[in-house]
Design an enzyme around this catalytic site. Structure first.
Site, short mmCIF file in Angstrom:
data_model
loop_
_atom_site.label_atom_id
_atom_site.label_comp_id
_atom_site.label_asym_id
_atom_site.label_seq_id
_atom_site.Cartn_x
_atom_site.Cartn_y
_atom_site.Cartn_z
N VAL A 115 -22.89 -9.61 48.59
CA VAL A 115 -21.87 -10.66 48.57
C VAL A 115 -22.52 -11.97 48.17
CG1 VAL A 115 -20.07 -11.86 49.86
CG2 VAL A 115 -20.67 -9.50 50.47
N ASP A 184 -14.09 -5.38 42.67
CA ASP A 184 -15.35 -6.03 43.06
C ASP A 184 -15.11 -7.06 44.15
OD1 ASP A 184 -18.32 -6.83 42.26
OD2 ASP A 184 -17.16 -8.69 42.31
N LYS A 188 -16.42 -7.08 48.23
CA LYS A 188 -17.17 -8.19 48.82
C LYS A 188 -16.45 -8.77 50.02
CE LYS A 188 -19.32 -9.41 44.40
NZ LYS A 188 -19.28 -10.34 43.25
N GLY A 286 -25.75 -11.65 38.16
CA GLY A 286 -26.79 -11.82 37.15
C GLY A 286 -28.09 -11.17 37.57
#
Length: 380
Positions: A115, A184, A188, A286
């Site tokens: 998260v 997604d 989370k 990323g």
């Protein structure tokens, strides 16, 4: 510390890159089906080579997906190995089982990267929970959708053009469904509320509306109304152990903190009864930002910090979205069954309605209008 690294994809290669520059944590084996130059004998296509290696004390699962990731995590713990993961889909589906397996086998489990990626959200949430009573968690938890929304509202590009640009920049997958359909963000939010509220929620019960059907007409209507659109998640405690929990595009005032979050940044938040609301802003995904969170967990384990920071309560969190509501923007060619004011061609502002009713009604609308779109409205 010697680790077994499961998966040498984007995040796995980032973890490997960081650890190769350090001397305290050694990558003993790497599991991947591909031939990867430079790994030599450390590369294996057999999970058992990692499981049976007694020198490996921690397994880092970065394969993604449900299986075999879930199987490998559980088997690693039963073999006495600590586990660190960034796999929010797997953790959100098997949260209780994984924590109980960790406890029964006296091994550590860490998930900071699940998260917020590189944002130190989970660390601070757990720290706050030791003293405070967490009332709410949520915010902007998906960078891909924030980039698409920001691009559409700032440049006037259409949804498909903004999505292709996000894919070109490497922020959206070739199959973007998990991001744009909200899977997604739902995963989370489920993990965050489990930790914050000291229980276990069914991730499939979190009502979720994505941005796949967003159009240029919608963006123009938002601007006429004087609102910005952001893709928000929200979970709030209710009395009796229940909670509200939902993910949906939401219209916010231009001076709202979320409106200032640009490009692919995240803003993940929680509210405590004592300390109030705290926001955490930064790169939520990323290669290297997420890898930093994974390596941070490894360092904590290596130094034996917070060996068991999670709850083992396991009490179910009942989700009741009939207890929360607001106005909605709705665009549909079907007959709207909620009292509303027409503001544009096929576009409406509803009266306040529960989240549960709106999400259920959207399914009804899409029987005759598959392209129907709606967004919550936060007026304050």
């Amino acid at each position: 510390m010697k680790i077994g690294l499961l998966g040498m994809g984007t995040i796995g290669s980032g973890v490997y890159e960081i650890l190769e520059k350090r001397g305290d944590i050694e990558v003993q084996r790497v599991l991947d089906l591909r031939k990867i130059a430079g790994l030599g004998d450390r590369l294996t296509a057999r999970f058992e080579d990692i499981l049976e290696d007694g020198s490996i004390d921690t397994v880092v699962e970065l394969m993604g997906g449900l299986e075999p990731a879930h199987e490998y995590v559980v088997r690693s713990m039963r073999a006495g190995k600590n586990v660190v993961t960034a796999n929010k889909l797997m953790v959100s589906r098997h949260f209780d089982e994984i924590l109980r397996t960790s406890q029964s086998n006296d091994v550590a489990f860490r998930l900071s990267a699940c998260v917020g990626g590189g944002i130190p959200y989970i660390h601070n949430l757990l720290r706050a929970r030791r003293v405070d009573f967490i009332l709410w968690v949520g915010g902007i938890v998906n960078g891909t959708t924030n980039l698409i929304l920001d691009t559409m509202q700032s440049s006037g590009e259409g949804f498909q053009e903004a999505l292709r640009e996000a894919q070109r920049m490497g922020y959206a997958e070739a199959d973007p469904s998990s991001d744009i359909d909200g899977v997604d963000a739902r995963s989370k939010l489920t993990i965050a509320m489990n930790l914050a509220f000291d229980g276990v929620a069914d991730t499939n019960a979190v009502l979720t509306e994505g941005i796949r059907n967003l159009t240029g007409q919608d963006i123009r209507c938002f601007k006429k109304l004087g609102f910005a659109c952001r893709f928000l998640s929200s979970a709030r405690r209710l009395e009796g152990g229940a909670a509200t929990a939902y993910v949906e595009p939401t219209l916010v005032r231009p001076d709202a903190p979320e409106a200032a979050v640009r490009k692919n940044d995240n803003m993940i938040s929680f509210e405590g009864a004592y300390a109030g609301v705290q926001h955490f802003i930064g790169q939520g995904a990323g290669k290297l930002p997420t890898a930093c969170a994974v390596v941070g967990d490894l360092i904590d384990l290596d130094r034996r910090r917070h060996l068991s920071p999670f709850t083992t309560n396991g009490a179910p969190i009942a989700i009741d979205n009939a207890q929360v509501g607001h106005r909605y923007y709705v665009r549909t060619a079907a007959r709207l069954g909620i009292p509303a004011e027409k503001i544009d061609d096929r576009a409406y502002l509803t009266e306040p309605v529960s989240v549960a009713r709106m999400h259920a009604h959207a399914e009804e609308l899409r029987v005759s209008d598959p392209g129907a779109f709606f967004a919550g409205m936060r007026d304050e």
